[in-house]
Motif scaffolding. Structure first.
Motif, PDB file in Angstrom:
ATOM      1  N   PRO A  60       0.832  -1.208   0.000  1.00 30.32           N
ATOM      2  CA  PRO A  60       0.000   0.000   0.000  1.00 30.32           C
ATOM      3  C   PRO A  60       0.869   1.263   0.000  1.00 30.32           C
ATOM      4  O   PRO A  60       2.012   1.248   0.448  1.00 30.32           O
ATOM      5  N   ILE A  61       0.302   2.334  -0.513  1.00 36.77           N
ATOM      6  CA  ILE A  61       0.985   3.635  -0.564  1.00 36.77           C
ATOM      7  C   ILE A  61       0.857   4.301   0.807  1.00 36.77           C
ATOM      8  O   ILE A  61      -0.224   4.316   1.398  1.00 36.77           O
ATOM      9  N   VAL A  62       1.969   4.837   1.296  1.00 37.51           N
ATOM     10  CA  VAL A  62       1.902   5.589   2.554  1.00 37.51           C
ATOM     11  C   VAL A  62       1.729   7.074   2.203  1.00 37.51           C
ATOM     12  O   VAL A  62       2.546   7.658   1.493  1.00 37.51           O
ATOM     13  N   LEU A  63       0.634   7.658   2.673  1.00 42.42           N
ATOM     14  CA  LEU A  63       0.326   9.064   2.378  1.00 42.42           C
ATOM     15  C   LEU A  63       1.084   9.966   3.363  1.00 42.42           C
ATOM     16  O   LEU A  63       1.591   9.496   4.386  1.00 42.42           O
ATOM     17  N   PRO A  64       1.182  11.275   3.056  1.00 49.00           N
ATOM     18  CA  PRO A  64       2.006  12.169   3.886  1.00 49.00           C
ATOM     19  C   PRO A  64       1.631  12.193   5.367  1.00 49.00           C
ATOM     20  O   PRO A  64       2.475  12.479   6.210  1.00 49.00           O
ATOM     21  N   ASP A  65       0.381  11.883   5.716  1.00 46.74           N
ATOM     22  CA  ASP A  65       0.000  11.904   7.137  1.00 46.74           C
ATOM     23  C   ASP A  65       0.263  10.560   7.817  1.00 46.74           C
ATOM     24  O   ASP A  65      -0.112  10.368   8.979  1.00 46.74           O
ATOM     25  N   GLY A  66       0.882   9.623   7.068  1.00 51.30           N
ATOM     26  CA  GLY A  66       1.216   8.323   7.663  1.00 51.30           C
ATOM     27  C   GLY A  66       0.150   7.265   7.427  1.00 51.30           C
ATOM     28  O   GLY A  66       0.388   6.083   7.672  1.00 51.30           O
ATOM     29  N   SER A  67      -1.018   7.666   6.934  1.00 49.13           N
ATOM     30  CA  SER A  67      -2.062   6.673   6.629  1.00 49.13           C
ATOM     31  C   SER A  67      -1.685   5.956   5.335  1.00 49.13           C
ATOM     32  O   SER A  67      -0.814   6.403   4.594  1.00 49.13           O
ATOM     33  N   SER A  68      -2.369   4.848   5.078  1.00 47.74           N
ATOM     34  CA  SER A  68      -2.026   4.124   3.851  1.00 47.74           C
ATOM     35  C   SER A  68      -3.263   3.914   2.992  1.00 47.74           C
ATOM     36  O   SER A  68      -4.405   3.989   3.474  1.00 47.74           O
ATOM     37  N   ALA A  69      -3.025   3.690   1.711  1.00 51.18           N
ATOM     38  CA  ALA A  69      -4.113   3.535   0.741  1.00 51.18           C
ATOM     39  C   ALA A  69      -3.692   2.504  -0.288  1.00 51.18           C
ATOM     40  O   ALA A  69      -2.489   2.313  -0.520  1.00 51.18           O
ATOM     41  N   PRO A  70      -4.664   1.821  -0.903  1.00 46.72           N
ATOM     42  CA  PRO A  70      -4.312   0.807  -1.894  1.00 46.72           C
ATOM     43  C   PRO A  70      -3.522   1.414  -3.053  1.00 46.72           C
ATOM     44  O   PRO A  70      -3.775   2.547  -3.448  1.00 46.72           O
ATOM     45  N   SER A 101     -10.059  10.023  -4.521  1.00 47.85           N
ATOM     46  CA  SER A 101      -9.812  11.410  -4.110  1.00 47.85           C
ATOM     47  C   SER A 101      -8.429  11.609  -3.488  1.00 47.85           C
ATOM     48  O   SER A 101      -7.874  12.706  -3.532  1.00 47.85           O
ATOM     49  N   HIS A 102      -7.843  10.541  -2.908  1.00 45.07           N
ATOM     50  CA  HIS A 102      -6.532  10.720  -2.277  1.00 45.07           C
ATOM     51  C   HIS A 102      -5.381  10.660  -3.279  1.00 45.07           C
ATOM     52  O   HIS A 102      -4.224  10.817  -2.896  1.00 45.07           O
ATOM     53  N   VAL A 103      -5.677  10.408  -4.562  1.00 44.79           N
ATOM     54  CA  VAL A 103      -4.608  10.333  -5.572  1.00 44.79           C
ATOM     55  C   VAL A 103      -4.545  11.662  -6.324  1.00 44.79           C
ATOM     56  O   VAL A 103      -5.498  12.067  -6.985  1.00 44.79           O
ATOM     57  N   LEU A 104      -3.413  12.332  -6.213  1.00 43.48           N
ATOM     58  CA  LEU A 104      -3.278  13.680  -6.775  1.00 43.48           C
ATOM     59  C   LEU A 104      -2.793  13.615  -8.225  1.00 43.48           C
ATOM     60  O   LEU A 104      -1.641  13.896  -8.522  1.00 43.48           O
ATOM     61  N   GLY A 173      -2.762  17.498   4.082  1.00 41.99           N
ATOM     62  CA  GLY A 173      -2.854  18.816   4.704  1.00 41.99           C
ATOM     63  C   GLY A 173      -3.679  19.688   3.786  1.00 41.99           C
ATOM     64  O   GLY A 173      -3.391  19.767   2.588  1.00 41.99           O
ATOM     65  N   ARG A 174      -4.708  20.271   4.316  1.00 46.00           N
ATOM     66  CA  ARG A 174      -5.614  21.073   3.479  1.00 46.00           C
ATOM     67  C   ARG A 174      -4.879  22.290   2.928  1.00 46.00           C
ATOM     68  O   ARG A 174      -4.396  23.122   3.681  1.00 46.00           O
ATOM     69  N   LYS A 175      -4.760  22.376   1.603  1.00 45.92           N
ATOM     70  CA  LYS A 175      -4.214  23.580   0.968  1.00 45.92           C
ATOM     71  C   LYS A 175      -4.826  23.665  -0.424  1.00 45.92           C
ATOM     72  O   LYS A 175      -5.370  22.672  -0.926  1.00 45.92           O
ATOM     73  N   ASP A 176      -4.739  24.824  -1.037  1.00 44.33           N
ATOM     74  CA  ASP A 176      -5.371  25.005  -2.338  1.00 44.33           C
ATOM     75  C   ASP A 176      -4.559  24.322  -3.431  1.00 44.33           C
ATOM     76  O   ASP A 176      -3.325  24.314  -3.394  1.00 44.33           O
ATOM     77  N   GLY A 177      -5.267  23.788  -4.406  1.00 49.92           N
ATOM     78  CA  GLY A 177      -4.607  23.172  -5.548  1.00 49.92           C
ATOM     79  C   GLY A 177      -5.367  23.460  -6.824  1.00 49.92           C
ATOM     80  O   GLY A 177      -6.519  23.893  -6.791  1.00 49.92           O
TER      81      GLY A 177
END
Ligand SMILES: CC(C)(COP(=O)(O)OP(=O)(O)OC[C@H]1O[C@@H](n2cnc3c(N)ncnc32)[C@H](O)[C@@H]1OP(=O)(O)O)[C@@H](O)C(=O)NCCC(=O)NCCS
Length: 184
Positions: A60-70, A101-104, A173-177
């Protein structure tokens, strides 16, 4: 400049770029460089192999906050002009053009600072779009921070159109994109 499949032949220059502080990961930055140097040190061939993962066999991918996603299917190619110039990655969900939604974005790229301003990122995206078409997607999305003028120019030069302004997911982290779409 061409896109090459990562190999042990190209690896020493990739390592040299990491050691100079360059990062292939625009979100995690040098933390990713340090992590990759450790992986390469441990098993160079395994590191190369996991850069091409069309079946999403990796962990799994580790996201910047330490959580993971498939993990999604995807692969990285390296920009090469006789020397290592940078990296471009592409990932997708089979059977649909949309992303969780978690994939940028489908495509991300980074050029080493000593090779910027040569049109390499623009060319790399053009070459990657040719490959993206082969996966049957209707479009790809590319996201960036609003102040990333260079990336915006690169996407627009490749037919990208601003699709929406959005907020990065909580894990980043909530920021504009800005989310651009390029029709394939
Ligand atoms: C952004 C980045 C990929 C640009 O790579 P590059 O190979 O220098 O880009 P190119 O030479 O193809 O330049 C494309 C355009 O951006 C412009 N540009 C490049 N760097 C720029 C900067 N720092 N500020 C403003 N414009 C810039 C170029 O002049 C060119 O514009 P033009 O089409 O009007 O001539 C590179 O600086 C990088 O890796 N940055 C960090 C990672 C990153 O931001 N990745 C993108 C996230 S989506």
């Amino acid at each position: 400049m061409e896109l090459v499949r990562p190999s042990l032949y190209h690896l020493p220059e990739y390592v040299a770029a990491l050691k100079r502080g360059w990062s292939p990961d625009n979100i995690k930055g040098t933390a990713a460089s340090i992590e990759e140097l450790a992986q390469i040190d441990k098993d160079p061939q395994a590191f190369i192999d996991q850069l091409t993962d069309r079946e999403a066999k990796g962990p799994p991918i580790v996201l910047p906050d330490g959580s993971s996603a498939p993990r999604l299917p995807g692969y990285y190619l390296w920009l090469w002009d006789g020397e290592f110039c940078g990296s471009i990655g592409f990932r997708w969900q089979p059977g649909t053009s949309s992303l969780p939604s978690h994939v940028l974005g489908h495509i991300g790229y980074a050029v080493v600072p000593w090779k910027t301003g040569l049109g390499y990122a623009r060319s790399a995206l053009r070459l990657m779009l040719l490959r993206a078409r082969e996966e049957g997607l209707a479009y790809v999305e590319i996201t960036m921070e609003p102040e990333n003028v260079a990336s915006r120019k690169i996407v627009e030069a490749n037919g990208g159109v601003l699709f929406e302004r959005f907020q990065y997911p909580l894990q980043y982290g909530r920021k504009d994109g800005l989310r651009f779409r390029i029709d394939l």
